[in-house]
Design a protein around this motif. Structure first.
Motif, PDB file in Angstrom:
ATOM      1  N   UNK A 158     -41.988 -17.504 -60.287  1.00 46.72           N
ATOM      2  CA  UNK A 158     -41.004 -17.413 -59.224  1.00 46.72           C
ATOM      3  C   UNK A 158     -39.609 -17.288 -59.822  1.00 46.72           C
ATOM      4  N   UNK A 159     -38.715 -16.714 -59.036  1.00 46.19           N
ATOM      5  CA  UNK A 159     -37.343 -16.536 -59.477  1.00 46.19           C
ATOM      6  C   UNK A 159     -36.398 -16.875 -58.333  1.00 46.19           C
ATOM      7  N   UNK A 160     -35.195 -17.306 -58.694  1.00 49.43           N
ATOM      8  CA  UNK A 160     -34.201 -17.613 -57.675  1.00 49.43           C
ATOM      9  C   UNK A 160     -33.678 -16.353 -57.005  1.00 49.43           C
ATOM     10  N   UNK A 161     -33.744 -15.238 -57.697  1.00 49.12           N
ATOM     11  CA  UNK A 161     -33.189 -13.990 -57.190  1.00 49.12           C
ATOM     12  C   UNK A 161     -34.319 -13.086 -56.686  1.00 49.12           C
ATOM     13  N   UNK A 162     -34.085 -12.317 -55.649  1.00 53.32           N
ATOM     14  CA  UNK A 162     -35.117 -11.404 -55.144  1.00 53.32           C
ATOM     15  C   UNK A 162     -35.445 -10.320 -56.160  1.00 53.32           C
ATOM     16  N   UNK A 163     -36.693  -9.918 -56.187  1.00 52.04           N
ATOM     17  CA  UNK A 163     -37.143  -8.945 -57.176  1.00 52.04           C
ATOM     18  C   UNK A 163     -36.591  -7.555 -56.883  1.00 52.04           C
ATOM     19  N   UNK A 164     -36.270  -7.262 -55.629  1.00 51.63           N
ATOM     20  CA  UNK A 164     -35.775  -5.927 -55.285  1.00 51.63           C
ATOM     21  C   UNK A 164     -34.391  -5.666 -55.863  1.00 51.63           C
ATOM     22  N   UNK A 165     -33.575  -6.716 -55.960  1.00 51.82           N
ATOM     23  CA  UNK A 165     -32.200  -6.528 -56.435  1.00 51.82           C
ATOM     24  C   UNK A 165     -32.028  -6.868 -57.907  1.00 51.82           C
ATOM     25  N   UNK A 166     -32.802  -7.833 -58.405  1.00 52.29           N
ATOM     26  CA  UNK A 166     -32.621  -8.291 -59.778  1.00 52.29           C
ATOM     27  C   UNK A 166     -33.797  -7.932 -60.688  1.00 52.29           C
ATOM     28  N   UNK A 167     -34.850  -7.366 -60.124  1.00 54.85           N
ATOM     29  CA  UNK A 167     -35.982  -6.998 -60.950  1.00 54.85           C
ATOM     30  C   UNK A 167     -36.850  -8.199 -61.293  1.00 54.85           C
ATOM     31  N   UNK A 168     -37.983  -7.920 -61.982  1.00 54.38           N
ATOM     32  CA  UNK A 168     -38.925  -8.972 -62.359  1.00 54.38           C
ATOM     33  C   UNK A 168     -38.448  -9.684 -63.612  1.00 54.38           C
ATOM     34  N   UNK A 169     -38.606 -10.994 -63.649  1.00 57.67           N
ATOM     35  CA  UNK A 169     -38.226 -11.776 -64.816  1.00 57.67           C
ATOM     36  C   UNK A 169     -39.224 -11.613 -65.955  1.00 57.67           C
ATOM     37  N   UNK A 170     -40.487 -11.436 -65.616  1.00 52.74           N
ATOM     38  CA  UNK A 170     -41.539 -11.262 -66.609  1.00 52.74           C
ATOM     39  C   UNK A 170     -42.750 -10.669 -65.906  1.00 52.74           C
ATOM     40  N   UNK A 171     -43.779 -10.407 -66.664  1.00 54.10           N
ATOM     41  CA  UNK A 171     -44.969  -9.782 -66.094  1.00 54.10           C
ATOM     42  C   UNK A 171     -45.676 -10.699 -65.110  1.00 54.10           C
ATOM     43  N   UNK A 172     -45.642 -11.992 -65.356  1.00 52.64           N
ATOM     44  CA  UNK A 172     -46.262 -12.939 -64.424  1.00 52.64           C
ATOM     45  C   UNK A 172     -45.531 -12.939 -63.092  1.00 52.64           C
ATOM     46  N   UNK A 173     -44.231 -12.900 -63.127  1.00 53.97           N
ATOM     47  CA  UNK A 173     -43.426 -12.813 -61.905  1.00 53.97           C
ATOM     48  C   UNK A 173     -43.731 -11.524 -61.158  1.00 53.97           C
ATOM     49  N   UNK A 174     -43.871 -10.431 -61.885  1.00 52.81           N
ATOM     50  CA  UNK A 174     -44.196  -9.150 -61.256  1.00 52.81           C
ATOM     51  C   UNK A 174     -45.566  -9.195 -60.590  1.00 52.81           C
ATOM     52  N   UNK A 175     -46.545  -9.812 -61.254  1.00 57.99           N
ATOM     53  CA  UNK A 175     -47.868  -9.943 -60.659  1.00 57.99           C
ATOM     54  C   UNK A 175     -47.826 -10.777 -59.385  1.00 57.99           C
ATOM     55  N   UNK A 176     -47.071 -11.848 -59.407  1.00 58.43           N
ATOM     56  CA  UNK A 176     -46.999 -12.699 -58.221  1.00 58.43           C
ATOM     57  C   UNK A 176     -46.378 -11.961 -57.041  1.00 58.43           C
ATOM     58  N   UNK A 177     -45.296 -11.252 -57.298  1.00 61.20           N
ATOM     59  CA  UNK A 177     -44.588 -10.591 -56.207  1.00 61.20           C
ATOM     60  C   UNK A 177     -45.354  -9.393 -55.656  1.00 61.20           C
ATOM     61  N   UNK A 178     -46.084  -8.676 -56.503  1.00 66.33           N
ATOM     62  CA  UNK A 178     -46.750  -7.449 -56.076  1.00 66.33           C
ATOM     63  C   UNK A 178     -48.257  -7.573 -55.922  1.00 66.33           C
ATOM     64  N   UNK A 193     -52.784 -16.434 -61.069  1.00 60.23           N
ATOM     65  CA  UNK A 193     -51.385 -16.315 -61.478  1.00 60.23           C
ATOM     66  C   UNK A 193     -50.681 -17.665 -61.493  1.00 60.23           C
ATOM     67  N   UNK A 194     -50.972 -18.516 -60.533  1.00 66.82           N
ATOM     68  CA  UNK A 194     -50.156 -19.719 -60.361  1.00 66.82           C
ATOM     69  C   UNK A 194     -50.862 -21.028 -60.675  1.00 66.82           C
ATOM     70  N   UNK A 195     -52.188 -21.106 -60.475  1.00 66.08           N
ATOM     71  CA  UNK A 195     -52.865 -22.395 -60.564  1.00 66.08           C
ATOM     72  C   UNK A 195     -53.684 -22.571 -61.832  1.00 66.08           C
TER      73      UNK A 195
END
Length: 954
Positions: free
Chosen positions: A315-335, A766-768
């Motif tokens: 998870x990230x504090x910033x939305x992925x659409x404006x700030x992009x993915x922080x890492x591949x795990x974040x990208x997997x979670x969001x998409x 991804x998360x658990x």
């Protein structure tokens, strides 16, 4: 001759063919805000990693003070001495002590650098990437084994660094980094395919030459159509913009052939983890043939866990659409793992890159199975709605609801009284929902659907294995299990493929172990049958109690009460026995000593499937084919142990009992599985976070937890890998196809469950769960054969369900032979007028011993002669007509459906033709590329040495 190929290729600008992962490591198109540890730029000039530059910890023995408990104390020290990587001849325990230095502070030069926070995935120097994590307790008595194991890991070329846990003072983490030389050595041993340095060639020239104008028009037309909402935006996955190229098994002698733009990203994270895991599995911790491997150290509590780290937070504090993915795990979670995108296609390339090909294939198969369930669910829903709309107009239901004067024989002996047939009006209407004219059509449709599903999955699998560069990956490249090597190390034979000696299991030993395993399987199956027999006895006792129940509602609906309680008791027994089956299957599989991990998984999966398939379906088979078949008749009932009367079917048939059994078990099992897959890990992780929070409050530490500490507090993946995931879906596939004639809503329930299952599994991975070790696979293993076997069994069981369990055949025989439409030559609902009276026989209740029913007749479900006939209570001619029709229907149905299935399987090729052509051309081009690369290398060498060179081989 050979140089002409390059001239031809220069004239035609060719587009690359699609190959996913091999070139992914070369792609520098990471999301905008990926942490810098995902792609560390290589400094100018190749960097040589040696052990003298590593920061690692070793174990030093110190005599404990008198005030201590007397246990040995080990302190951590930095390694200053270096080890030259050993050759791969053997993994021997190092006999000489390693050199040690004193603990040093961090140098001042490191302080000024922009280091990653403790939550990063780097060593303390900020340069070496963490490829694997080992966890152990300081209080563990296995200190010597651990120190020897870590010393041998360094001797194999790995770098180690220790870090204490911030939440538990007894936990220590060992961070492992694989240098470039070590990665190259083991990549060559493991035959890992890496990107070839030559150009990528477009192989389908036919499309390029003939389809340009058509494709342009098609794209224009497609741009006018509304966009498919199920597809993911290309902007949503910027990390999947890849450069395609060919691959070849990595070889250090021909390293100049491979595209090595950056040593840090040449081997992907999953490949690095696989290589480190390979070393961990084959490193010794004591003298002796069997004293090696991380699995044994985990088993004897030397280490608590071993896992590759996740790539940061999801998870990230910033939305992925404006700030992009922080890492591949974040990208997997969001998409992928978020519940809000349940209707989107899965990003299979991203899943495969992060978790490996094996897990990627599982989700590809699960998505394909879920998509194929859509037409099956729609047809099943149509059949159900057809029964719902024709329920009131059904001739059989009308006759049962209007039979106010039809007296039925008592359902038990003693205090039971006779009852009127109209009391079961609701039961008859519900039966018509599932036993109607569309039942036969739906059974044939589902048999054909199962074949189409498997045949098209073969084509889809072929495309995935091509895209993921798994075409040439064979089982021979798979490593032997350490347990197999340790057990049979004294007996060797030459591998017929590789020509190298390897451990060998004698045939006599293999057969003896197999016999013991088969005996255990039969014993467990007999235990299942015993449990089913106990449920049958319970149903007989419950039937007598509910028929004579004082509450009128229960007494009137005794059929539902008996079936419902029997199903619930059976479900509790099923879930209880599943725990025992898993442990027994695990022991029997280890007893067989399979050669490779895939053989172990296949053997374990087959045992688990046999156990749970029999456990789940044995009671269903009893209701479908045995319930009411051996009840006898009034005055001469068959009794179990001369005590309980055998259960008989309702006048409208036994299909509703089978439907209730399937519906309750399917729904309850899916709810239970979903809770155990997500609810239980959520509760465990919540409790772990609570303990971590308490520990942080006690230590007053405001430091952010590092990634390895957060991963340690997650739940490990199932010990059996994907076996449990596949097993759940395969058993569901069995419910969806085997008795689908009795429960047409099964595909719809399976579809709804799978839509939830995909996102639930994604969220769990991804998360658990800790990140599983990325593994390779070319298919779904033994499960494909199991699915084909289920498809064959489904045809047979549906034929028997329609012929024996349902009333389709008796109604059909009555309509064409005994009904009012015999002379008219057509079938209609009115042709069943009088069917109910024809299917019920007569019994003289005055023949009962107690004599309380003088001069009164009752009816029962059978084709027997009346008591006033010359041969009372004997089977009538109509009984034999119905029996012959049932047998004929089974034969015709099976041959027809099997013929259609065989024809469809023959007409659908396992691999698309364009894919075959592309693979053949790529094989040819690869040979040319290897020749040209070698020729270019030789020309450079000759030019460097001042020798003359030619365009052909010297």
């Amino acid at each position: 001759m050979h140089t002409s190929i390059s001239e031809i290729l220069k004239e035609k600008t060719l587009k690359s063919s699609r190959r996913s992962l091999p070139c992914l490591a070369q792609s520098q198109t990471h999301p905008e805000n990926l942490n810098h540890f995902l792609s560390v730029p290589l400094s100018p000039g190749p960097k040589s990693y040696t052990h003298s530059s590593s920061v690692s910890a070793s174990c030093t023995h110190i005599t404990p003070p008198a005030t201590d408990t007397g246990q040995d104390v080990y302190t951590e020290e930095r390694e200053t001495g270096g080890f030259e990587p050993k050759t791969d001849e053997t993994l021997l325990v190092q006999q000489k002590p390693v050199s040690r230095g004193k603990l040093e502070a961090r140098t001042d030069s490191v302080k000024g650098k922009n280091l990653e926070t403790p939550s990063g995935l780097m060593f303390r120097d900020g340069k070496k990437r963490i490829d694997y994590i080992l966890v152990y307790k300081k209080s563990s008595p296995q200190v010597e084994k651990r120190c020897t194991f870590e010393r041998n890991l360094r001797a194999e070329g790995l770098m180690l660094e220790k870090e204490p846990s911030l939440t538990n003072s007894d936990i220590m983490f060992v961070k492992i980094h694989a240098p470039w030389d070590t990665l190259c050595k083991y990549a060559e041993q493991m035959n890992i395919r890496m990107p070839f340095r030559k150009k990528c060639y477009f192989t389908d020239w036919k499309k390029k030459a003939m389809g340009s104008r058509f494709q342009l028009r098609f794209r224009q037309l497609k741009s006018w159509l509304p966009r498919n909402p199920m597809k993911l935006d290309k902007e949503a996955l910027p990390d999947l913009v890849e450069t395609d190229c060919y691959t070849a098994p990595f070889c250090r002698a021909r390293m100049h052939h491979f595209t090595i733009n950056n040593r840090e990203t040449f081997f992907s994270n999953s490949t690095r983890s696989r290589i480190v895991h390979h070393v961990l599995q084959r490193t010794k911790y004591e003298d002796g043939k069997s004293k090696m491997g991380i699995n044994r150290l985990l088993g004897n509590s030397t280490y608590e866990a071993a896992f590759p780290p996740h790539e940061g937070c999801y998870k990230s504090r910033h939305p992925i659409k404006t700030h992009g993915a922080q890492n591949h795990r974040h990208l997997l979670y969001e998409r992928w793992a978020r519940w809000g995108i349940w209707y989107k296609y899965q990003p299979l390339d991203l899943i495969r890159r992060y978790f490996g090909e094996k897990i990627g294939l599982y989700f590809a198969w699960l998505g394909w199975y879920t998509g194929m369930l859509i037409p099956a669910a729609l047809v099943g829903l149509f059949v159900f709605l057809y029964g719902l709309f024709t329920m009131d107009s059904s001739q059989v239901s009308k006759e049962i609801c209007e039979a106010n004067t039809t007296v039925m024989c008592p359902m038990c002996e003693g205090n039971c009284s006779s009852w009127t047939l109209s009391d079961s009006c609701v039961y008859a209407k519900v039966t018509h929902l599932f036993d109607n004219g569309g039942t036969v059509f739906f059974a044939i449709f589902m048999a054909i659907w199962a074949t189409v599903f498997l045949e098209f999955w073969k084509r889809r699998r072929a495309e995935l294995t091509y895209d993921w560069d798994l075409i040439d990956w064979e089982e021979e490249e798979e490593e032997l299990r350490p347990q197999f090597e340790a057990k049979y190390s004294r007996k060797e034979r030459v591998n017929p493929i590789s020509g190298k000696p390897e451990p060998f299991q004698p045939l006599t030993d293999k057969l003896s172990r197999l016999m013991v395993s088969v005996s255990g399987i039969f014993f467990m199956i007999s235990l299942v049958l015993t449990a089913v027999f106990a449920v049958v006895v319970f149903r007989l006792i419950a039937m007598e109690k509910f028929v004579s129940f004082q509450w009128e509602f229960v007494k009137k609906n005794w059929q539902f009460a008996t079936s419902g309680t029997g199903v619930c008791i059976n479900f509790m027994i099923i879930m209880s026995l599943n725990v025992v089956y898993e442990k027994v299957a695990y022991l029997l599989t280890n007893l067989e000593h399979p050669r490779t991990e895939s053989e172990w998984e296949n053997s374990f999966a087959l045992k688990m499937f046999l156990f749970q398939f029999v456990n789940l379906n044995s009671s269903t088979f009893y209701i479908a084919f045995f319930l009411g078949r051996f009840a006898g008749r009034p005055g001469d009932y068959n009794k179990l142990f001369n005590r309980w009367r055998m259960e008989e079917c309702h006048p409208s048939g036994c299909l509703i009992d089978l439907c209730l059994q399937m519906g309750v078990i399917m729904v309850l099992k899916q709810i239970w599985n979903n809770f155990m897959e997500l609810g239980y890990p959520l509760l465990q992780n919540w409790w772990s976070r609570r303990k971590m929070k308490r520990a942080g409050e006690q230590s007053n530490s405001k430091e952010e937890l590092p990634q390895w500490d957060r991963d340690w507090n997650l739940q490990p993946m199932n010990a059996h890998g994907l076996v449990d995931e596949y097993l759940e879906m395969v058993l569901q596939f069995g419910f969806t196809t085997i008795f689908v004639a009795a429960f047409p809503l099964a595909p719809l329930l399976a579809l709804l469950n799978n839509i939830i299952e995909i996102r639930l599994d994604a969220y769990k991975f991804v998360t658990q769960w800790r990140r599983p070790m990325p593994a390779r696979a070319t298919d779904i293993g033994i499960w494909h054969g199991v699915l084909e076997g289920i498809g064959v069994v489904a045809v047979i069981t549906n034929a028997f369900v329609i012929a024996i369990t349902s009333d389709y055949i008796p109604r059909f025989v009555y309509a064409i032979k005994y009904g009012p439409c015999v002379d008219k030559g057509y079938r209609h609902e009115k042709c069943l007028r009088g069917y109910l009276n024809n299917s019920l026989s007569v019994f003289d209740m005055g023949e009962l011993r107690n004599g309380s029913y003088e001069n009164q007749y009752c009816r029962y479900r059978d084709y027997r002669a009346p008591p006033w006939s010359p041969e009372p209570y004997e089977f009538t001619l109509q009984f034999w007509h119905v029996l012959a029709a049932r047998l004929a229907f089974i034969i015709v149905f099976e041959h027809l459906v099997f013929g259609i299935k065989t024809f469809i399987a023959h007409m659908i090729p396992d691999m698309p033709k364009d894919l075959c052509d592309r693979m053949r051309r790529e094989k040819y081009l690869m040979q040319e590329m290897v020749y040209e690369a070698e020729l270019e290398h030789l020309q450079k060498e000759r030019k460097k040495n001042g020798k003359r060179y030619h365009h052909e081989w010297p």
